[in-house]
Scaffold this active site. Structure first.
Site, short mmCIF file in Angstrom:
data_model
loop_
_atom_site.label_atom_id
_atom_site.label_comp_id
_atom_site.label_asym_id
_atom_site.label_seq_id
_atom_site.Cartn_x
_atom_site.Cartn_y
_atom_site.Cartn_z
N ARG A 95 37.48 -113.07 -31.59
CA ARG A 95 38.71 -111.86 -31.23
C ARG A 95 39.73 -111.94 -32.27
O ARG A 95 40.31 -113.28 -32.61
CB ARG A 95 39.02 -112.05 -29.90
CG ARG A 95 37.93 -111.53 -28.88
CD ARG A 95 38.35 -111.50 -27.60
NE ARG A 95 38.41 -112.85 -26.92
CZ ARG A 95 39.59 -113.68 -26.75
NH1 ARG A 95 40.78 -112.87 -27.17
NH2 ARG A 95 39.78 -114.67 -26.46
N TYR A 238 32.44 -108.04 -34.43
CA TYR A 238 32.37 -109.27 -33.62
C TYR A 238 32.65 -109.21 -32.31
O TYR A 238 33.89 -108.70 -31.90
CB TYR A 238 33.16 -110.41 -34.26
CG TYR A 238 32.62 -111.62 -33.70
CD1 TYR A 238 31.55 -112.31 -34.43
CD2 TYR A 238 32.90 -112.21 -32.50
CE1 TYR A 238 31.16 -113.46 -33.97
CE2 TYR A 238 32.44 -113.46 -31.91
CZ TYR A 238 31.46 -114.07 -32.95
OH TYR A 238 30.79 -115.30 -32.57
N LYS A 247 35.75 -106.88 -23.61
CA LYS A 247 37.04 -107.14 -22.92
C LYS A 247 37.91 -105.78 -22.84
O LYS A 247 38.98 -105.63 -22.29
CB LYS A 247 37.72 -108.05 -24.08
CG LYS A 247 36.74 -109.34 -24.34
CD LYS A 247 36.65 -110.19 -23.04
CE LYS A 247 35.79 -111.41 -23.31
NZ LYS A 247 35.92 -112.45 -22.15
N HIS A 267 38.85 -111.87 -15.44
CA HIS A 267 38.03 -112.64 -16.40
C HIS A 267 37.46 -114.13 -15.86
O HIS A 267 37.89 -115.12 -16.08
CB HIS A 267 39.02 -113.32 -17.64
CG HIS A 267 38.33 -113.76 -18.85
ND1 HIS A 267 38.95 -114.98 -19.55
CD2 HIS A 267 37.07 -113.69 -19.37
CE1 HIS A 267 38.09 -115.26 -20.58
NE2 HIS A 267 36.77 -114.53 -20.42
N SER A 289 38.90 -118.56 -22.41
CA SER A 289 37.55 -118.33 -23.45
C SER A 289 37.21 -119.79 -23.74
O SER A 289 37.83 -120.63 -24.05
CB SER A 289 37.86 -117.44 -24.64
OG SER A 289 38.45 -116.13 -24.02
N CYS A 291 35.86 -122.11 -22.09
CA CYS A 291 36.31 -123.27 -21.22
C CYS A 291 35.42 -123.42 -20.02
O CYS A 291 35.85 -124.31 -19.18
CB CYS A 291 37.74 -123.05 -20.47
SG CYS A 291 39.05 -123.17 -21.96
N GLY A 292 34.02 -123.07 -20.17
CA GLY A 292 33.13 -123.43 -19.08
C GLY A 292 32.62 -122.51 -18.15
O GLY A 292 32.02 -122.97 -17.29
N THR A 294 30.31 -120.12 -18.50
CA THR A 294 28.83 -119.95 -18.53
C THR A 294 28.27 -121.14 -18.00
O THR A 294 27.46 -121.03 -17.25
CB THR A 294 28.48 -119.85 -19.90
OG1 THR A 294 29.18 -118.70 -20.74
CG2 THR A 294 26.85 -119.67 -20.30
N ASN A 295 28.83 -122.54 -18.33
CA ASN A 295 28.40 -123.72 -17.95
C ASN A 295 28.44 -123.55 -16.42
O ASN A 295 27.35 -124.24 -15.78
CB ASN A 295 29.06 -124.79 -18.28
CG ASN A 295 28.81 -125.04 -19.77
OD1 ASN A 295 29.50 -124.36 -20.72
ND2 ASN A 295 27.79 -125.94 -20.11
N ASP A 314 31.33 -113.90 -17.30
CA ASP A 314 32.55 -113.58 -17.88
C ASP A 314 33.38 -112.61 -17.20
O ASP A 314 34.82 -112.90 -17.28
CB ASP A 314 32.28 -112.97 -19.27
CG ASP A 314 33.15 -113.07 -20.32
OD1 ASP A 314 34.16 -114.27 -20.55
OD2 ASP A 314 33.41 -111.95 -20.99
N ASN A 404 32.40 -120.82 -32.91
CA ASN A 404 32.31 -119.79 -31.88
C ASN A 404 31.01 -119.10 -32.29
O ASN A 404 30.95 -117.87 -31.88
CB ASN A 404 33.73 -118.80 -32.16
CG ASN A 404 33.71 -117.63 -30.92
OD1 ASN A 404 33.59 -118.07 -29.78
ND2 ASN A 404 34.05 -116.51 -31.36
N ARG A 406 27.46 -117.57 -31.11
CA ARG A 406 27.29 -117.11 -29.93
C ARG A 406 26.05 -116.74 -29.87
O ARG A 406 25.13 -116.25 -30.67
CB ARG A 406 28.21 -115.73 -29.43
CG ARG A 406 29.61 -116.22 -29.54
CD ARG A 406 30.43 -115.67 -28.29
NE ARG A 406 31.63 -116.36 -28.13
CZ ARG A 406 32.31 -116.47 -26.89
NH1 ARG A 406 31.63 -116.38 -25.82
NH2 ARG A 406 33.46 -117.30 -26.90
N ASN A 535 29.63 -131.16 -11.92
CA ASN A 535 30.60 -130.25 -11.06
C ASN A 535 30.21 -129.95 -9.69
O ASN A 535 31.16 -129.41 -8.81
CB ASN A 535 31.09 -129.13 -12.23
CG ASN A 535 31.71 -129.70 -13.25
OD1 ASN A 535 32.31 -130.79 -13.13
ND2 ASN A 535 31.51 -128.95 -14.43
#
Ligand code: GTP
Ligand code: SPV
Ligand code: MN
Length: 625
Positions: A95, A238, A247, A267, A289, A291-292, A294-295, A314, A404, A406, A535
């Protein structure tokens, strides 16, 4: 997909001016939509206008065309069925925040965190950039719904784009095609979004030039007109710059709608957690962005009997239901996730999800036609081609995949997708988490004292920057609510909106708010917390707090697990490290408070006094330690 308008009229010029789109049988009779498509075609002068229906046949046709053109590389049909690799231009990998504009009527309404442009002046600039920018290309009309078509939390949009990569990606990421178009009946509001890669194939003088695999333009605009709810994006193909449902619409424009209409566009990931006793809680979590999100959304709990299912990774749209409780949907239908760091240890669900039907962007290519990235396997396979298309070995001294890089994949491919994913009513949100990438100071988990303290916690997030946007990786920056690049209006008004919502809803039904931080490091630089599947232990404590069973101890930052209340059985975390994970360093926090005061000051008089009040309270509590 039908080519409705086209065609050279003999002398090589195009017919956009001459032939009104609807005359050629456009699959809609919506006059506003037709007029806007016609107007945009007149401005950008494509060779053809194609209305997308969102079918599999259309997807297959476009991917085949992109393989033929060199935009996509087809991966090995056995190793990675239905999958492709795209390599972007090396200057179009993330971005572009410095070229992201909010063109509100009044500068003060964009606020100090946005790049404001005067609307008329920006329109004039954009008219210049877009004039003739699609010459020699096809303009695709891409109707889409964010959220289930017709759902009470959903919204409609139409993107015009000259990028088939964007069309196919929008087909994965949104409910795109005929159903969305049918819903845009005359008079139905939709967000108009115009996108061009900004590289016409025919110059104004009629001379032609060949296409390139990833067309783009060094001049970029990602422009938003909040009052008219329009989006104009130029020069990039992109991710968040180009997939305008994401976004631009679902966060920047939607945050403006949400403020006006009393809801939240955030977000945030959304997950469903089921305890061993069968109790269900839904958690929304805002992390910046890469920072976890998806995890965490796809977490495989290390604790027996626990289950996490995915609703979104997201974006969350949250609206108060009739019962006054916040209900969340994921407005997207796919995941545009960070590839590096995704491996069998860190995210086995994603590894499984990526087996087929994936578009990879800026990953490395293996000698046998598969993809690879740092973290997929401990050792890179021999014979890699890097994301730029050059031979790569570990001795190359640079990453094989772009940091980045993806994947774009349908949520339907996600083994942990929740049954509620498609529920137009959304799920009741029980807890909201705020997090960031903080090597120091911020504890593993802390519960805010109430909603207002939670808003203060969200407003106070700072995080080390990642490769998801241009900027200096690792540099700490304030990123309130993980929305710094995404709030489409004055950030202080956004804080006020959160506070107002809390006052409007019944207190008993408000989500509990927590801060989390998986990234705290020891003096030697290593992560103190194992993270990922572990976690689940933090989620267990959070669920215990929701159910009133987990013990807590008070700190100046809120409630943290009481001694023994966080289950660390079987974990290789020393008592010292555990202590450090929750240590509140008074001097360091007084320093954090000073920085936050400076940051808050940038918002001027619009800053809600509750937040400065909480800053005073923080200092007061720190003084008592
Ligand atoms: P966007 O799609 O950019 O909005 O980001 P995201 O928040 O979905 O990012 P994602 O989940 O893909 O974040 C990936 C990064 O976070 C990788 O560098 C991971 O290694 C790291 N990460 C995720 N969870 C953990 C964790 O529990 N511990 C540590 N140390 N790193 C983690
Ligand atoms: C982010 O940067 O937060 C993303 C990726 O989720 S992009 O869609 O490129 O914005
Ligand atoms: Mn994101």
């Amino acid at each position: 997909m039908t080519a409705l308008e086209t065609t050279p009229d003999g002398d090589g010029s195009t017919t956009a001016d001459a032939v009104p789109v609807e005359v050629l049988g456009a699959p809609t009779d919506n006059p506003d939509l037709l007029e806007w498509v016609r107007r945009t075609a007149r401005l950008t002068t494509p060779d053809a206008v194609v209305w997308c229906d969102g079918s599999r046949a259309e997807h297959d046709r476009l991917t085949a065309q992109m393989v033929a053109d060199g935009t996509l590389i087809a991966l090995d049909p056995v190793k990675r069925p239905g999958s492709f690799l795209a390599r972007s231009d090396p200057d179009d990998v993330a971005r572009v925040e410095h070229r992201t504009f909010i063109a509100s009527e009044h500068e003060a309404d964009a606020g100090p965190t946005n790049h404001w442009r005067e609307p008329a002046a920006l329109r004039a600039e954009l008219d210049g950039a877009f004039a003739g920018c699609m010459r020699g290309r096809t303009m695709y009309v891409v109707p889409f719904s964010m959220g289930p078509v017709g759902g009470p939390i959903s919204q409609l949009g139409v993107q015009l784009t000259d990028s088939p990569y964007v069309v196919v990606s929008m087909g994965v990421m949104t409910r795109m095609g005929s159903d969305a178009l049918a819903a845009i009946s005359p008079g139905t509001p939709f967000v108009p979004a115009v996108h061009s890669v900004g590289r016409p194939l025919v110059a104004a003088d009629g001379s032609t030039r060949p296409d390139v695999p990833w067309p783009c333009n060094p001049l970029k605009y990602v422009a938003h007109f909040p009052e008219t709810r329009e989006i104009w994006s130029f020069g990039s193909g992109y991710g968040g710059n180009a997939l305008l449902g994401k976004k631009c619409f679902a966060l920047r424009i939607a945050s403006v709608m949400a403020r006006e209409e009393g809801w939240l566009a955030e977000h945030m990931l959304v997950l469903k957690v089921t305890t061993p006793q069968g109790r269900v809680h839904h958690v929304a979590a805002a992390f910046p962005s890469a920072c976890g999100k998806t995890n965490l959304a796809m977490l495989q709990p290390s604790l027996p009997g626990w289950r996490v299912e995915t609703i979104g990774d997201d974006i969350a749209w949250m609206r108060p239901g009739a019962d006054g409780r916040l209900r969340a949907i994921n407005p997207e239908t796919g995941f545009f996730g960070v590839a590096p760091g995704t491996g069998p240890e860190t995210n086995p669900v994603a590894v499984e999800m990526l087996r087929e039907d994936v578009i990879f962007t800026n990953c490395a290519l293996t000698a046998d036609g598969d993809v690879w990235w740092e973290g997929l396997t401990p050792e890179p396979p021999a014979g890699l081609t890097d994301w730029r298309g050059e031979p790569w070995t570990p001795a190359s001294g640079r990453p094989a995949a772009h940091p980045n890089a993806r994947f774009t994949v349908s949520a339907a491919r996600c083994p942990s997708i929740a049954a509620e994913f498609d529920d137009p009513e959304g799920v009741v949100v029980d807890a909201i988490l705020f997090g960031g990438r903080r090597g120091s100071n911020v504890p593993l988990v802390a519960q805010a004292l109430d909603w207002t303290h939670g808003v203060f916690t969200g407003a106070g997030i700072s995080s080390e920057q990642t490769a998801a946007a241009e900027g200096t990786v690792g540099e700490l920056r304030h990123d309130p609510f993980a929305m710094l690049p995404f709030t489409g209006y004055h950030m202080a008004d956004y804080f006020q909106h959160w506070l107002d919502l809390g006052k409007r809803l019944p207190a008993a039904g408000l989500p509990a708010v927590f801060s989390v931080n998986w990234f705290r490091r020891g003096d030697d630089g290593r992560f103190l917390w194992p993270g990922f599947g572990e976690n689940a232990r933090v989620l267990e404590w959070i669920c215990g707090r929701l159910e009133g069973t987990a013990a807590a101890r008070f700190t100046p930052l809120g409630h943290v697990p009481a001694a023994g209340a966080l289950d660390v059985a079987g974990l290789d975390v020393s008592a010292e490290d555990l202590g450090e994970l929750f240590r509140v360093d008074v001097d360091a926090w007084l320093g954090e408070a000073d920085l936050l005061e400076e940051y808050f000051a940038t918002f001027g008089p619009r800053l809600p006094h509750e937040l400065t009040g909480h800053l005073d309270l923080l200092r007061y509590r720190l003084a008592g330690v």
